[in-house]
Design a protein around this motif. Structure first.
Motif: not given
Length: 105
Positions: A38, A69, A72
């Motif tokens: 992340v 996130p 990610a």
């Protein structure tokens, strides 16, 4: 390689805004050649109002960082280099943020 280890962003073009990445992949998947990371952006480069559950603010290395996130991505282990620290104390916030991305909450 350990879950929640922090690495310098291997992308030199993004490093000014996103200097760090954090490994969020379970250590149980250590046989893979990639790790799920992340991005961690500098808070000062982010909008003032962010959804805290989705983009938690984290304090590490004397800086306030924001986890992203929703960005990610897997990265090859050989591109990570050496870890510079660990955010295990922020595991709950990071896991909650990933959960928010996946569940859409």
């Amino acid at each position: 390689m350990a879950q929640f280890d922090v690495y310098p962003n291997p992308s030199k073009h993004q490093r000014a805004d996103i200097p760090w990445i954090v490994d969020i992949q379970s250590d149980l998947l250590s046989a893979l050649t990639t790790r799920l990371v992340v991005p961690l952006a500098l808070r000062k480069h982010m909008p003032p109002a962010l959804p805290r559950v989705l983009c938690p603010a984290l304090h590490w290395g004397g800086e306030t960082l924001v986890a992203l996130p929703h960005m990610a991505a897997p990265i090859r282990i050989r591109d990570l280099g050496s870890p510079k620290g660990n955010l295990k104390l922020e595991a709950s916030a990071l896991a909650g943020a990933i959960d928010a991305v996946i569940s859409g909450i």
